[in-house]
Scaffold this motif. Structure first.
Motif, short mmCIF file in Angstrom:
data_model
loop_
_atom_site.label_atom_id
_atom_site.label_comp_id
_atom_site.label_asym_id
_atom_site.label_seq_id
_atom_site.Cartn_x
_atom_site.Cartn_y
_atom_site.Cartn_z
N GLU A 130 0.12 33.71 -23.14
CA GLU A 130 1.03 33.88 -24.58
C GLU A 130 0.77 32.29 -25.05
O GLU A 130 0.67 32.06 -26.33
CB GLU A 130 2.60 33.96 -24.27
CG GLU A 130 2.80 35.20 -23.92
CD GLU A 130 2.71 36.28 -25.08
OE1 GLU A 130 2.61 35.74 -26.45
OE2 GLU A 130 2.51 37.56 -25.05
N LYS A 131 0.90 31.14 -24.16
CA LYS A 131 0.56 29.68 -24.72
C LYS A 131 -0.71 29.86 -25.40
O LYS A 131 -0.89 29.06 -26.33
CB LYS A 131 0.59 28.87 -23.30
CG LYS A 131 2.26 28.53 -22.92
CD LYS A 131 2.31 27.52 -21.75
CE LYS A 131 3.45 27.40 -21.29
NZ LYS A 131 3.44 26.67 -19.95
N HIS A 132 -1.80 30.31 -24.71
CA HIS A 132 -2.96 30.15 -25.26
C HIS A 132 -3.22 30.94 -26.58
O HIS A 132 -3.98 30.43 -27.53
CB HIS A 132 -4.12 30.65 -24.34
CG HIS A 132 -4.61 29.61 -23.29
ND1 HIS A 132 -5.73 29.10 -23.59
CD2 HIS A 132 -4.05 29.35 -22.16
CE1 HIS A 132 -5.88 27.97 -22.63
NE2 HIS A 132 -4.81 28.32 -21.77
N ALA A 133 -2.02 32.00 -26.42
CA ALA A 133 -2.39 32.99 -27.86
C ALA A 133 -1.85 32.11 -29.35
O ALA A 133 -2.28 32.07 -30.15
CB ALA A 133 -1.65 34.10 -27.61
N PHE A 134 -0.66 31.12 -28.73
CA PHE A 134 -0.30 30.38 -30.00
C PHE A 134 -1.09 29.09 -30.40
O PHE A 134 -1.40 28.80 -31.42
CB PHE A 134 1.20 29.71 -29.25
CG PHE A 134 2.33 30.49 -29.36
CD1 PHE A 134 2.60 31.49 -30.56
CD2 PHE A 134 3.01 30.97 -28.30
CE1 PHE A 134 3.77 32.23 -30.62
CE2 PHE A 134 4.08 31.95 -28.07
CZ PHE A 134 4.43 32.44 -29.30
N TRP A 135 -1.85 28.70 -29.29
CA TRP A 135 -3.02 27.86 -29.54
C TRP A 135 -4.25 28.42 -30.27
O TRP A 135 -4.58 27.91 -31.26
CB TRP A 135 -3.58 27.06 -28.12
CG TRP A 135 -4.82 26.33 -28.22
CD1 TRP A 135 -4.52 24.96 -28.61
CD2 TRP A 135 -5.97 26.90 -28.04
NE1 TRP A 135 -6.03 24.78 -28.84
CE2 TRP A 135 -6.90 25.57 -28.46
CE3 TRP A 135 -6.67 28.00 -27.55
CZ2 TRP A 135 -8.43 25.72 -28.13
CZ3 TRP A 135 -8.02 28.16 -27.63
CH2 TRP A 135 -8.99 26.82 -27.97
#
Length: 146
Positions: A130-135
């Protein structure tokens, strides 16, 4: 108990009717009188009426078909993957994380990070994703023409 009455069609139909609830009970009472001559008739009519309500059970290996499309954002891939995973009963966490990772292109930055982290719980795995998805979403927004 039902096995004892298996050859008694009238009784089987009555027993079956008592198992129905709500809309199915209403449907049963709309059947025309004398339209059902045997339990097999009732079975066929009921199956025809309600078979479209059944969902096909998926197995965990179905997730191997879920791939990140080249034009798809990581956020959309995560969302689509989780929706497919939700349709699988008792999906093993290791299979879920492995199939998600396998669906990513090998040159994706997240792929490299996931391959190095071996002992993540599925919750930690998806938190990282999810963190990478936001990035990725922010990166795509910066690249979008104004």
């Amino acid at each position: 108990m039902i096995v004892v009455y298996w050859n008694n069609d009238a009784l089987m139909c009555k027993i079956f009717a008592t198992t129905l609830q709500d809309e199915a009970q209403d449907w049963f009472h709309t059947l025309p009188p004398r339209s059902i001559r045997s339990f097999e008739d009732l079975y066929l009519v009921f199956t025809k009426e309600y078979s479209s309500y059944c969902s096909i059970k998926k197995k965990p290996n179905h997730l191997f078909n879920v791939k990140n499309n080249p034009k798809e954002s990581l956020h959309d891939y995560v969302k689509r993957f989780k929706a497919k995973k939700a349709k699988i009963v008792k999906c093993d966490d290791l299979i879920a994380s492995a199939t998600f990772q396998k669906g990513l292109p090998a040159d994706h930055p997240l792929f490299r990070k996931l391959i190095m982290k071996e002992d993540l719980t599925l919750a930690d795995f998806f938190a990282m994703v999810e963190k990478h998805a936001f990035w990725d979403k922010a990166r795509r927004a910066d690249k979008a023409p104004e």
